[in-house]
Design an enzyme around this catalytic site. Structure first.
Site, short mmCIF file in Angstrom:
data_model
loop_
_atom_site.label_atom_id
_atom_site.label_comp_id
_atom_site.label_asym_id
_atom_site.label_seq_id
_atom_site.Cartn_x
_atom_site.Cartn_y
_atom_site.Cartn_z
N SER A 187 0.84 -1.19 0.00
CA SER A 187 0.00 0.00 0.00
C SER A 187 0.88 1.25 0.00
CB SER A 187 -0.97 -0.04 1.18
OG SER A 187 -2.01 0.90 1.01
N GLU A 211 -9.10 -4.83 -4.73
CA GLU A 211 -8.51 -3.61 -4.19
C GLU A 211 -9.57 -2.57 -3.85
OE1 GLU A 211 -5.56 -3.25 -3.27
OE2 GLU A 211 -4.16 -4.34 -4.54
#
Length: 716
Positions: free
Chosen positions: A229, A363
């Site tokens: 991330s 996602e």
């Protein structure tokens, strides 16, 4: 408070934390340090900076040496706040590294109760080292350096136990802390504050590893940098900085790459003004001195206040609340431009690195926590899904602005996006909304960076993966809406890299045997790659390298398979740029779209075909020209747009209505003719007028409401 070197919480819990702060969503995916380890004697290592004392633990009947919270930089306080970090000068005597130090300053959260040390401090630039089995300078083990995620706002190294990764691959694992939030990324160039201090911290930690890891038995010439991330964006950004050459040799970017929108903070200068105003520093002689003199806790409170305050009258936006900027130093140009020139130092350094990147298969899960606020404002029940008009007129345009960095004609592009992802059924529409979010902000940038790295590259390896297993603890998704399909949420792979085994040992969740097998595989893939640049070994399913034509990737599920063309049924993309050329194909049961984008300025060709409608659109600009034809059984529309200022001619014809409209502007001139069996209207406008029609149904009402939308900003 003193901390026992052997102290750990009493039960194990791995989790995905999605924090929605008012109109912000910050997702921190982390793993707690709970373990079945037994504490043994301390251990001492001599380094050029001084002696360091760590501890020895037995984990699953094997030995791991741990050195916790080793300082790599001087405290970034006082005059060093908002400055590049300064290398730590060393110490006399023996440095006690048997306990975890404080986290970097950040907003408190429910995570605090899981931390071995819940304290926070500006003095936080430390790293943790995990060494398997034997501690000797002669082992010359490969090294893996992990950068955690958390939207550049939250996170700490102590949440991640590198012991299992170290044992699985016989590698040394290093996990670093770096400055977060306003302390790590405040930028005001006019006042000498250039930002990116958190990235400079990461770089200094890498320099520390390069200089000192041999004392712990590590090989400074075999270092892999990996992160997830915000950590994925970080390691990807570090990979295009030529001055980093020699500090690391391989990269694994998980759910974040430099081609992605979230790699760069778009609203940094506005934020600096707002937080300065909140603290009374904007109108002072020296903004920088004023901000350095503010007590740390007050600065943190102001950060929280400013990031949670919505801006009235703005539309939905997707942007970081904090993060890296183009600073003229680390990044003289936007990152995507830095690797465009194939003779540049950035391009050549990036190509020299072995590279893995990939994503989880959902996602878009990080968008979930924003949906309730959108539903409240637009008057729908998000448990039922998302109305198509909300997607097409609010969420979709925001995604386009993020993807194209506000450099695309939004009205024309909205037609493309809406046609590709629109569904009449609200359940299907919310799935397509998550898909659109994933495609625009994660999967498409991933394909782009893979093409950048693999094209013409014979000097290093390129690999792609998609992780498909859900979070193993069902309690963590208990509150999700009924349409949630239990996909692999953002950060799910971290449970497999950092101690899913402990679920079986200490937690009520039963881990299926096939998941334990997948963890073994992913640990080996990651550590094999760290040692050789190739994730494969004889005891694993083959993972073929990526190349632009076949686009093969490793699908990581209970059964590991080799697939190709990520989500080809939804989107296949090819990118080429001397400015930009994009080819995209969308196909589903309901619609097929083919689009081509090419730019010396811009040229777009798009074709839409379904059972109900056929549309052909051509865009070309030396200024702006658009030709569009729409045809179906019910309606035929021909539209021509051409501009040296602005001119539009439109003809609409159906059994029920015929409309001819001409728009021309060197200010504004509109002539319109409407004719049907029921009404004939001729109208002309010679000035700029705004006419708002009274809505005739709930959909129109919702569309008008969306014109008054407050800003919503999210972090990943």
């Amino acid at each position: 408070m003193l901390f026992d070197p052997c102290r750990r919480p009493q039960s194990v819990e791995n989790y995905l934390l999605q924090i929605m702060r008012a109109v912000q969503l910050t997702v921190l995916v982390a793993t707690t340090l709970l373990t079945t380890a037994k504490c043994h004697e301390s251990i001492r290592v001599h380094t050029g900076l001084g002696d360091i004392q760590g501890i020895v633990q037995t984990i699953r009947n094997e030995t791991v040496y741990q050195f916790r919270s080793i300082p790599y930089a001087e405290p970034p306080t006082g005059s060093l706040r908002f400055q590049k970090p300064v290398l730590h000068g060393g110490w006399s005597g023996v440095l006690d590294c048997t306990t975890f130090g404080p986290s970097c300053l950040q907003q408190h959260s429910i995570l605090d109760k899981y931390l071995p040390n819940p304290n926070q401090s500006e003095d936080c630039l430390t790293l943790d080292i995990y060494i398997p089995r034997t501690l000797s300078r002669s082992t010359n083990r490969s090294v893996m350096v992990f950068v955690f995620g958390g939207g550049f706002l939250v996170g700490q190294s102590m949440l991640y136990d590198g012991s299992y990764l170290a044992l699985a691959g016989d590698v040394i694992v290093v996990i670093i802390n770096y400055r977060l939030g306003v302390f790590g990324f405040l930028v005001n160039p006019a006042q000498g504050l250039n930002g990116n201090y958190g990235l400079w911290d990461q770089r200094l930690a890498l320099q520390w590893v390069h200089a000192n890891i041999a004392d712990f038995g590590g090989n400074p010439n075999s270092v892999t940098l990996f992160g997830q991330s915000a950590g994925g964006f970080s390691v990807s950004l570090q990979s295009i900085i030529p001055n980093n050459k020699g500090l690391f040799h391989r990269v694994i970017a998980q759910s974040g790459v430099v081609e992605g929108h979230f790699a760069i903070w778009q609203n940094a200068y506005t934020y600096a003004k707002d937080v300065g105003t909140a603290l009374g520093c904007s109108n002072t002689t020296s903004y920088a001195k004023c901000m350095r003199d503010i007590p740390a806790e007050r600065l943190l409170q102001a950060q929280t206040s400013v990031t949670q305050t919505p801006s009235v009258g703005k539309t939905l936006e997707f942007d970081l609340s904090m993060g890296p900027v183009v600073d003229g130093d680390l990044f003289p140009l936007p990152p995507s431009e830095m690797i465009k020139n194939q003779t540049s130092g950035s391009y050549l350094f990036f190509h020299s690195l072995d590279f893995i990147t990939g994503n989880v298969d959902t996602e878009g899960s990080i968008f979930l926590s924003l949906l309730p606020s959108i539903a409240k404002e637009d008057n729908f029940n998000f448990s039922d899904g998302v109305p198509s008009d909300v997607f097409c007129h609010e969420i979709g345009p925001a995604l386009l602005n993020a993807f194209f960095e506000n450099e695309v004609n939004s009205t024309s592009a909205e037609t493309l996006l809406c046609s590709a992802y629109r569904r009449a059924d609200m359940f299907k529409q919310v799935q397509q909304t998550l898909n659109a979010y994933s495609d625009a902000l994660y999967y498409t940038p991933t394909i782009k960076i893979l093409g950048d790295h693999s094209e013409g590259n014979s000097s290093s390896s390129t690999y792609q993966y998609v992780f498909r297993r859900p979070i193993p603890d069902p309690s963590l998704t208990k509150g999700y809406p009924p349409w949630w399909q239990n996909g692999s949420a953002h950060g799910a792979e971290l449970y497999y890299l950092f101690r899913i085994y402990d679920y079986q040992d200490n937690h009520i969740v039963t881990v299926p045997e096939q998941d334990a097998g997948l963890q073994t595989a992913i640990l080996k893939y990651w550590t094999n790659f760290a040692k050789t640049g190739n994730p494969n070994s004889d005891d694993l399913p083959e993972w073929e390298s990526y190349e632009a034509v076949s686009q093969k990737y490793c699908s990581m599920d209970t059964t590991i398979t080799q697939e190709q063309h990520l989500y080809g049924s939804r989107i296949t993309a090819n990118y080429k740029s001397d400015d930009i050329e994009i080819t995209a194909n969308y196909k589903s049961d309901d619609i097929e779209i083919t689009a081509n984008y090419k730019s010396d300025d811009i040229e777009i060709n798009a074709n839409y075909k379904s059972d109900d409608i056929e549309i052909t659109v051509n865009y070309k600009s030396d200024a702006f020209k658009i030709t569009a034809n729409y045809k179906s059984d019910d309606i035929e529309i021909t539209v021509n747009y051409k501009s040296d200022a602005f001119k539009i001619t439109a003809n609409y014809k159906s059994d029920d209505i015929e409309i001819t409209a001409n728009y021309k502007s060197d200010a504004f001139d509109i002539n319109a003719n409407y004719k049907s069996d029921d009404i004939e209207v001729n109208d002309s406008l010679t000035s700029v007028n705004i006419n708002v029609n009274k809505p005739t149904n709930s959909t129109q009402k919702r569309e008008q409401d969306m014109n008054k939308r407050k800003i919503k900003t999210i972090d990943y």
